[in-house]
Scaffold this motif. Structure first.
Motif, PDB file in Angstrom:
ATOM      1  N   GLN A  27       0.465 -10.429 -13.890  1.00  0.00           N
ATOM      2  CA  GLN A  27       0.926  -9.072 -14.151  1.00  0.00           C
ATOM      3  C   GLN A  27       0.954  -8.783 -15.646  1.00  0.00           C
ATOM      4  O   GLN A  27       1.136  -9.679 -16.448  1.00  0.00           O
ATOM      5  N   ASP A  52      -4.846  -3.080  -6.314  1.00  0.00           N
ATOM      6  CA  ASP A  52      -4.490  -4.374  -5.738  1.00  0.00           C
ATOM      7  C   ASP A  52      -3.889  -5.310  -6.783  1.00  0.00           C
ATOM      8  O   ASP A  52      -3.657  -6.480  -6.503  1.00  0.00           O
ATOM      9  N   PRO A  54      -0.687  -6.481  -9.193  1.00  0.00           N
ATOM     10  CA  PRO A  54       0.773  -6.291  -9.141  1.00  0.00           C
ATOM     11  C   PRO A  54       1.217  -5.292 -10.211  1.00  0.00           C
ATOM     12  O   PRO A  54       0.513  -5.087 -11.201  1.00  0.00           O
ATOM     13  N   SER A  55       2.381  -4.671  -9.998  1.00  0.00           N
ATOM     14  CA  SER A  55       2.895  -3.724 -10.992  1.00  0.00           C
ATOM     15  C   SER A  55       3.187  -4.450 -12.293  1.00  0.00           C
ATOM     16  O   SER A  55       3.712  -5.558 -12.271  1.00  0.00           O
TER      17      SER A  55
END
Lengths: 352, 451
Positions: A27, A52, A54-55
């Motif tokens: 991330q 797709d 992650p934040s």
């Protein structure tokens, strides 16, 4: 104690596992300005929803601290993006260069307005920079000479203002907002009232430039008799103080005001009501650009970095109808140029 | 002890003194005692009042965060918008962003309102659609992508209502405030009343507050403590695993084996000093050692746990040492007397007897670590984290936040709905702390031995 032995072995195993396997980071790491933080989290959340990847992890903590962290070096243990509510300084660029961060992309994604607001049930304020200066500066021009500020009520400064005791909550000096407040309101007001020329006449300095800088500095001195109060916390603290001191005036970011219009009444500045429109046309004078800085060396290394930056700047996010504008961002009319710059991954040149 | 007894007890010298008629001196002493009791009671009343005031504010602000307004209506998952290619292939369907799902939700909501004949004069289409939380599109998209065969069917969706509508049901937002509020219109509130009559808008227990991750400023209704609770749990586990063996071993050595000399005295003084060091200092240390030097990942629970361990270790050592000290020497002497080695006497007799004290100290140490924010600030855990950490062991390296951090973060947000969330998070944190303290008390009651 068998279990004790087991516990300690597993503890050692964990420590060993971590030092060995500093696994690749999935991330993005973003840090910096607390003004940009809400915008950044809105984008991070939408990015996590739609891609797709992650934040990203977004931290606040201040523009200056964020840029320093950004300039710590290149690698997985350093941050990828620094949010900043003021432009990067030469000393930051030098620090970056010394630590191997040579290519930085400067992304300006919009503007933020700074507003004066008071309790929603209080009187209306129609301010000008000169009036704010006259109310809050330590020294003001009076009868052609500099004198200590003796104004007790707003009506002492200008008869058109409400007869209400002066009390203002201004952001503390560690805030980026303070810088804008100082330059766009106080120094502007200082010039309008003629006090700047008087400061200039007595300013010390080797050349004109230094004298002017000293005069500016003298203008920015706020009164210390308790009528102007520095708030070192954030806008929530200013709001809480306003709720206890109903007669006070506070300085807020436009987006904060827009989320609390039921509690706050905004003051006009030189007759202009602050709004995203009046700021984007340049009518409302107290605004500043918002930036984030991207470490170019991390593009292609940290997954999702380029996608995040492009997504942030896309018309559906940073454009005038996007969620950021709905939250209070004044979108940048030159957004297309910034988008092209990001597509080409052009690093910033030297500061002008 | 000058005021203990004055004068002798010879009855002849003081013929008038009687127990029934207190002397002047006696009255003075009694009055002093009464005054002291009054001070004591006043002190207790004052601290209880402060505590009570704090609890009342927190609970009155925070209990409402455990309830959440939700809208339910059927959503037709139109294949034309959600799967233009019509092959139900996830790889193609990910190209439809939440904007597409927003439209689907808006159409479905308006259709249902029209079918039920619910309308308010002067309402705009924007008013209606903006009653649905911005979170709804994202969760609908996740549901559909997880199960592409849903496309084409009609789903009975229950989605979050926005924070302002939620606030209206809780009494935080009123018609008066809505007129001035740029994020909600009176028409929306009137519509909310009608929806409630129709049973489409309901308020129910907010499990999402305990399970969902944090959310951005635009959707306070979707913000939850999931990541924070998980992060705190991971850290407590790791603190336990690292602190207890080290702390207990250090205490046993210092108490039972170490020679009494300058060095052990110095260590003892330093342990007490460490317990008094401000916690932020441990954060600076953690940043320098674990992140910058050892290269551990930023914002990870592992680094957080190691920093908190450093902080908890002195507490555990001090508690363990006093627990070991409290075991009477006769136990050791008896063990040694029948031929046990020093180590056998410690591990077979002293340690089991000291265990309740050690456990209590450990739990109290953990409880204080659970409430700690300052050291986590410097190692990047005071952050917006939207993804759950993975399962252990891998998950220890994933970014996460902690409960107190979430309280701190939410208290700074602009939207007033976050004030309620922040107080709600404090309630959750308090529940954890009280549970841990009760456990400590129970263990002590159950196992403590007195000599």
């Amino acid at each position: 104690m068998m279990s004790l032995k087991k516990i300690s072995t597993s503890a050692i195993a964990i420590l060993a596992a971590t030092t060995l396997g500093a696994a690749a980071r999935d991330q993005l790491q973003i840090t910096g300005s607390s003004t940009v933080l809400p915008y950044s989290t809105i984008v991070a959340e939408a990015f996590g929803e739609n891609f797709d990847f992650p934040s990203p992890v977004v931290e606040g903590g201040g523009s200056g601290a964020g840029r320093k962290k950004f300039c710590e070096g290149v690698g997985e243990n350093t941050v990828d993006i620094a949010n900043s509510s003021s432009r990067i300084s030469q000393s930051d660029i030098d620090l970056c260069a010394a630590n191997g961060v040579t290519e930085i992309m400067e992304v300006r994604f919009g503007y933020d307005g700074i507003v004066f607001a008071s309790d929603v049930n209080g009187p209306e304020f129609a301010l000008t920079p000169a009036q704010v200066y006259g109310a809050l500066a330590a020294q003001v021009a009076k009868d052609g000479a500099l004198a200590a500020n003796a104004a007790a009520n707003w009506s002492d400064v200008d008869a058109a203002l409400p007869a209400q005791a002066i009390l203002a909550f201004v952001p503390g000096t560690k805030h980026g907002t303070r810088e804008v407040f100082d330059t766009k309101v106080i120094v502007a007001g200082c010039k309008d009232t003629g006090a700047h020329d008087m400061f200039l006449a007595v300013a010390e300095g080797a050349d004109e430039k230094e004298k002017k800088a000293n005069a500016d500095k003298a203008c920015m001195e706020l009164r210390t008799d308790g009528k102007s109060v520095d708030i070192d916390g954030d806008y929530t603290e200013t709001l809480a103080r306003l709720e206890t001191d109903k007669t006070a005036v506070g300085v807020f970011g436009l987006s904060f005001y827009q989320n609390n219009t039921d509690k706050l009444r905004v003051a006009t500045m030189s007759g202009v009501v602050p709004s995203t429109e009046s700021i984007s046309t340049g009518e409302y004078p107290v605004s500043r650009p918002l930036f984030f800085y991207v470490k170019k060396a991390h593009i292609g290394v940290i997954p999702g970095l380029k996608e995040y930056v492009s997504f942030f700047l896309s018309d559906e996010i940073a454009g005038p109808d996007g969620p950021l504008a709905a939250y209070g961002l004044v979108s940048d009319p030159d957004l297309a140029a910034t988008q092209a710059m990001v597509d080409a991954e052009t690093p910033m040149g030297p500061l002008q | 002890m000058t005021d203990a007894t004055s004068g002798g007890l010879s009855a002849a010298a003081q013929p008038k003194s009687s127990l029934l008629q207190p002397s002047r001196l006696m009255k003075k002493r009694n009055a002093a005692e009464t005054r002291f009791k009054a001070y004591g009671i006043a002190a207790i009343v004052l601290s209880l009042a402060t505590l009570g005031f704090m609890l009342v504010t927190i609970f009155s602000d925070g209990v409402s965060s455990f309830f959440q307004a939700k809208l339910s209506f059927p959503v037709e998952l139109t294949a034309r918008t959600l799967d233009p290619k019509g092959n139900r292939d996830r790889a193609d369907m990910v190209k439809i962003t939440t904007l597409g799902y927003n439209k689907v939700l808006a159409v479905a909501f308006e259709k249902e309102l029209a079918a039920r004949g619910i309308a308010i004069e002067g309402q705009s289409a924007k008013d209606v659609v903006e009653m649905i939380s911005k979170d709804a599109a994202g969760s609908l998209r996740a549901t559909v992508l997880a199960n592409p065969s849903l496309v084409g069917s009609t789903l009975d969706a229950t989605v979050l209502a926005t924070g302002r509508i939620d606030g209206y049901l809780k009494g935080r937002v009123t018609m008066q405030t809505a007129e001035r509020d740029s994020n909600v219109t009176p028409a929306q509130l009137q519509l909310a009343d009608k929806l409630r009559e129709a049973g489409m808008l309901t308020s129910s227990f907010n499990w999402g507050f305990l399970t969902m991750p944090d959310a951005s400023d635009q959707r306070p209704e979707a913000a939850g403590l999931g990541v924070a609770i998980l992060g705190s749990a991971y850290m407590m586990l790791l603190v336990l695993v690292t602190c207890v063996p080290v702390g207990v071993a250090a205490s046993i050595y210092l108490e039972e084996f170490a020679p009494k000399n300058f060095w052990t005295d110095a260590i003892e003084v330093n342990i007490s000093n460490l317990a008094a060091v401000p916690s932020i200092v441990f954060g600076i240390l953690g940043l320098a050692i674990f992140i910058n030097f050892a290269g551990m990942p930023n914002s990870s629970t592992l680094v957080g746990a190691l920093v908190l361990s450093l902080m908890t270790l002195p507490t555990i050592i001090i508690a363990t040492r006093s627990a070991i000290k409290a075991v009477p020497p006769s136990i050791r002497d008896a063990a040694l007397g029948i031929g046990a080695s020093k180590m056998q006497s410690v591990f077979h007799h002293v340690l089991p007897l000291a265990m309740p004290g050690i456990l209590t100290g450990t739990i109290l140490g953990l409880a204080s670590a659970l409430g700690e924010t300052a050291p986590l600030l410097l190692i990047g855990m005071v952050a917006f984290v939207d993804n759950y950490p993975a399962a252990p062991m891998e998950g220890f390296l994933d970014p996460a936040t902690a409960l107190p951090v979430q309280v701190y973060g939410w208290a700074q947000r602009a939207d007033p709905a976050f004030i309620e969330r922040s107080s709600g998070a404090i309630i959750v944190l308090l529940v954890f702390l009280v549970a841990m303290n009760v456990l400590a008390i129970l263990l002590r009651r159950r196992f403590e031995r007195r000599w």
